[in-house]
Design an enzyme around this catalytic site. Structure first.
Site, PDB file in Angstrom:
ATOM      1  N   GLU A  57     -16.093  68.755 -30.835  1.00 25.67           N
ATOM      2  CA  GLU A  57     -16.719  69.636 -31.812  1.00 25.67           C
ATOM      3  C   GLU A  57     -16.777  71.094 -31.354  1.00 25.67           C
ATOM      4  O   GLU A  57     -17.050  71.994 -32.154  1.00 25.67           O
ATOM      5  CB  GLU A  57     -18.144  69.159 -32.126  1.00 25.67           C
ATOM      6  CG  GLU A  57     -18.192  67.842 -32.876  1.00 25.67           C
ATOM      7  CD  GLU A  57     -17.777  66.664 -32.015  1.00 25.67           C
ATOM      8  OE1 GLU A  57     -16.967  65.842 -32.499  1.00 25.67           O
ATOM      9  OE2 GLU A  57     -18.235  66.574 -30.855  1.00 25.67           O
ATOM     10  N   GLY A  98     -35.682  51.237 -45.335  1.00 25.63           N
ATOM     11  CA  GLY A  98     -36.563  50.583 -44.376  1.00 25.63           C
ATOM     12  C   GLY A  98     -36.084  50.696 -42.951  1.00 25.63           C
ATOM     13  O   GLY A  98     -36.704  50.149 -42.039  1.00 25.63           O
ATOM     14  N   HIS A 110     -20.422  63.747 -33.089  1.00 25.76           N
ATOM     15  CA  HIS A 110     -19.372  63.635 -32.082  1.00 25.76           C
ATOM     16  C   HIS A 110     -18.567  62.358 -32.276  1.00 25.76           C
ATOM     17  O   HIS A 110     -18.994  61.266 -31.891  1.00 25.76           O
ATOM     18  CB  HIS A 110     -19.980  63.657 -30.687  1.00 25.76           C
ATOM     19  CG  HIS A 110     -18.973  63.541 -29.575  1.00 25.76           C
ATOM     20  ND1 HIS A 110     -17.777  64.216 -29.585  1.00 25.76           N
ATOM     21  CD2 HIS A 110     -18.989  62.832 -28.429  1.00 25.76           C
ATOM     22  CE1 HIS A 110     -17.094  63.930 -28.492  1.00 25.76           C
ATOM     23  NE2 HIS A 110     -17.804  63.089 -27.771  1.00 25.76           N
ATOM     24  N   GLU A 162     -28.194  61.384 -32.160  1.00 28.29           N
ATOM     25  CA  GLU A 162     -27.603  61.542 -33.490  1.00 28.29           C
ATOM     26  C   GLU A 162     -28.447  60.914 -34.596  1.00 28.29           C
ATOM     27  O   GLU A 162     -28.384  61.356 -35.749  1.00 28.29           O
ATOM     28  CB  GLU A 162     -26.187  60.945 -33.503  1.00 28.29           C
ATOM     29  CG  GLU A 162     -25.168  61.728 -32.709  1.00 28.29           C
ATOM     30  CD  GLU A 162     -25.161  61.395 -31.227  1.00 28.29           C
ATOM     31  OE1 GLU A 162     -24.317  61.941 -30.490  1.00 28.29           O
ATOM     32  OE2 GLU A 162     -26.015  60.569 -30.795  1.00 28.29           O
ATOM     33  N   HIS A 186     -37.480  42.507 -51.578  1.00 26.19           N
ATOM     34  CA  HIS A 186     -37.418  42.362 -50.125  1.00 26.19           C
ATOM     35  C   HIS A 186     -37.773  40.928 -49.753  1.00 26.19           C
ATOM     36  O   HIS A 186     -36.882  40.094 -49.591  1.00 26.19           O
ATOM     37  CB  HIS A 186     -38.366  43.372 -49.453  1.00 26.19           C
ATOM     38  CG  HIS A 186     -38.252  43.401 -47.961  1.00 26.19           C
ATOM     39  ND1 HIS A 186     -39.097  44.126 -47.162  1.00 26.19           N
ATOM     40  CD2 HIS A 186     -37.386  42.779 -47.122  1.00 26.19           C
ATOM     41  CE1 HIS A 186     -38.753  43.967 -45.888  1.00 26.19           C
ATOM     42  NE2 HIS A 186     -37.729  43.144 -45.844  1.00 26.19           N
ATOM     43  N   GLY A 243     -20.245  67.317 -29.027  1.00 23.14           N
ATOM     44  CA  GLY A 243     -19.430  66.765 -27.953  1.00 23.14           C
ATOM     45  C   GLY A 243     -18.216  67.644 -27.780  1.00 23.14           C
ATOM     46  O   GLY A 243     -18.069  68.678 -28.445  1.00 23.14           O
ATOM     47  N   SER A 244     -17.297  67.236 -26.922  1.00 18.43           N
ATOM     48  CA  SER A 244     -16.134  68.074 -26.619  1.00 18.43           C
ATOM     49  C   SER A 244     -15.264  68.323 -27.852  1.00 18.43           C
ATOM     50  O   SER A 244     -14.750  69.430 -28.049  1.00 18.43           O
ATOM     51  CB  SER A 244     -15.301  67.421 -25.514  1.00 18.43           C
ATOM     52  OG  SER A 244     -14.961  66.080 -25.860  1.00 18.43           O
TER      53      SER A 244
END
Length: 538
Positions: free
Chosen positions: A28, A410, A70, A47, A281, A25-26
């Site tokens: 970075e 998971g 970002h 991402e 679980h 993004g800007s």
């Protein structure tokens, strides 16, 4: 003058972190504009896919991977994937761009507000440097923290005007630093554990993903053989710590209290290595251990050791501990039950005509057996077909360390990007990704990265038109009338071709054999969509 940007790239180079996974993004751009030519940038379209690729890459190399996100929005998009990395003990250095330092408090557009709180509790450490001259030291702390046991992700937010500032003279010391941890258990502790195991009538091993991470698989085989002990893999296995073709291998423990207790009945000592005790679980209450059974726990994670509801725990690096125990225990004769098991390393290639009659859909077990029979012996498997996990472990023969990857928490979306990352990290072995159609949609953009960088993963989509694992739980919970259980009408062949990946569809086992053999011969990524039955073993 050496800038913060220049010093940061040199720090990464000194630690071999020359691959960057990102979606810029800007905030970075000032950092990335200074990227040296000997670095490789791997772009992901989302991402979640970026972090999944880095997760697979770091697990496969055993070294930290570098991620550039970002600000808050990019970090937020990656949080689901970060959950898997956290529970997999994956060493990641995650950086995020921050707005200009003097404007952060104003909460201008694209500020990362309370940046250090945003990724918690899914990181070992989170920081935003107090000034530009502290950026490189903070990055140094991050990469050392990420790699020390237990390994894990670390997060650093950097205001983008810091990169052009002068680094300062102290940076040179950071470039030479190395941080290591003690080698292993004291001899007295090894002797104590070995004494308990030697005195046991029927010991059993439960091995977890950290055994594979430490590449202690071969020592685990020696330990099992000297003890004459059967071996289970810990519940919800995210890696394969023991060869599935060995006669001692018994399978994967279920993720329930009662299920585990039933399988451990008859053993007086249970030695758990490299896994939590235990990650349950489905709610299936009962006694944690059979009556009269003692549990020993060897872990690299003090948090895992502290929260376990039973057992005596030792916190230590896994690799040296397994090697030391394998040498210390007294050898026993090979159990007769192992010889009676026969040759477990035999391929089972189903009749190709089986899929031609009686149903428009193939049985997942036959599909997996076909893949296993035709795959290279050193294939690496990335699995995110969550409703067919039982069939997978029953069919797929895994012999070598680093042969299996599954989302550790998971969280869906791991499989497709992780397969790309693993293949980038291990180009000498072929990566085969077995992905459910429900799971595939969470990481589908990884196909673009695979095509863009010509990463030759074979993606096999098991398409049954439903969230199979969710439907399985709905059956157990009497909730089959819940909405959102099905995902019909998705054309993965068209999607793959749209991202630039050659693709085809297999509706018979004969089709699958032809398509899979063709895919293995290709030097590019290939996707095969296989229509399968909705129900399979979980």
């Amino acid at each position: 003058m050496t800038t913060v940007n220049e010093a940061a790239w040199e720090l990464l180079r000194r630690h071999g972190m020359t691959t960057v996974f990102g979606n810029p993004g800007s905030n970075e751009l000032p950092f990335l504009a200074g990227m040296p030519e000997d670095f490789r940038y791997v772009l992901g379209l989302h991402e979640g896919a970026v972090l999944g690729m880095a997760d697979g890459f770091a697990q496969a190399t055993g070294r930290p991977a570098f991620v550039n996100l970002h600000a808050a929005s990019g970090t937020g998009n990656a949080m689901g994937a970060l959950t898997n990395a956290w529970y997999a003990h994956t060493p990641l250095v995650i950086t995020a761009g921050q707005q200009v330092r003097s404007t952060i408090g104003q909460e201008v557009m694209l500020s990362n507000v309370d940046a250090t709180l945003l990724p918690r509790p899914l990181v070992k450490h989170a920081a935003e440097p107090t000034c530009a001259q502290d950026v490189v030291r903070t990055l140094s702390q991050a990469l050392h923290t990420a790699t020390l046991d237990p390994a894990g992700p670390v997060y650093v937010s950097v205001p983008y005007d810091d990169w052009s500032a002068e680094a300062g003279t102290d940076t040179a010391h950071l470039l030479e630093r190395r941080v290591t941890i003690g080698g292993g258990l004291a001899e007295a502790e090894i002797a104590r554990l070995a004494g308990v195991l030697d005195a046991a009538t029927a010991p059993v091993l439960v091995l977890g993903p950290d055994v594979d991470s430490a590449r202690a698989n071969d020592d685990a085989v020696v330990l099992a053989e000297r003890l004459g002990a059967d071996v289970w893999v810990a519940p919800s296995a995210s890696r394969c710590p023991f060869p599935t073709v060995h006669p001692a291998f018994r399978g994967v423990l279920p993720a329930s209290v009662t299920g585990i207790t039933e399988r451990l009945t008859g053993h007086d000592v249970v030695l758990v290595i490299g896994a939590p005790v235990f990650r349950y679980h489905q709610y299936d209450p009962g006694e944690y251990l059979p009556t009269g059974t003692r549990l020993l726990h060897v872990s690299c994670d003090p948090g895992e050791a502290a929260r376990a509801p039973m057992g005596d725990a030792v916190v230590t690096p896994i690799g040296p501990a397994v090697a030391a125990l394998a040498k210390a225990v007294t050898p026993r004769p090979e159990p007769e039950r192992w010889a009676a098991a026969g040759d477990t390393d035999v391929a089972r290639l189903p009749d190709a005509a089986a899929g031609d009659a009686g149903s428009e859909r193939l049985v997942a077990a036959d599909v997996l057996a076909t893949l296993d029979a035709l795959a290279p012996e050193d294939a690496v498997w990335v699995n995110e077909a969550t409703s067919t996990v039982g069939d997978f472990w029953a069919a797929i023969r895994m012999r070598r360390p680093g042969s299996y990857y599954f989302p550790a928490s998971g969280g869906l979306g791991f499989g497709m990007p992780a397969a790309v990352g693993v293949q980038l990290a291990d180009p000498e072995r072929r990566v085969i990704a077995v992905i459910g159609d429900g799971s595939a949609n969470y990481g589908i953009t990884a196909l673009w990265s695979a095509a863009r960088y010509r990463v030759p993963v074979v993606f096999v989509i098991l398409s049954n038109g439903t969230y199979g694992a969710l439907r399985g739980f709905a059956t157990k919970l009497d909730a089959l009338n819940a909405p959102g259980l099905d995902v019909p009408g998705i054309d993965f062949v068209a999607l793959a071709e749209g991202y630039g990946v050659p693709a085809g569809r297999a509706s018979t086992l004969a089709d699958l054999r032809t398509a899979f053999e063709t895919a293995l011969a290709a030097q590019t990524p290939v996707l095969i969509e296989v229509t399968t039955e909705a129900l399979a073993r979980m």
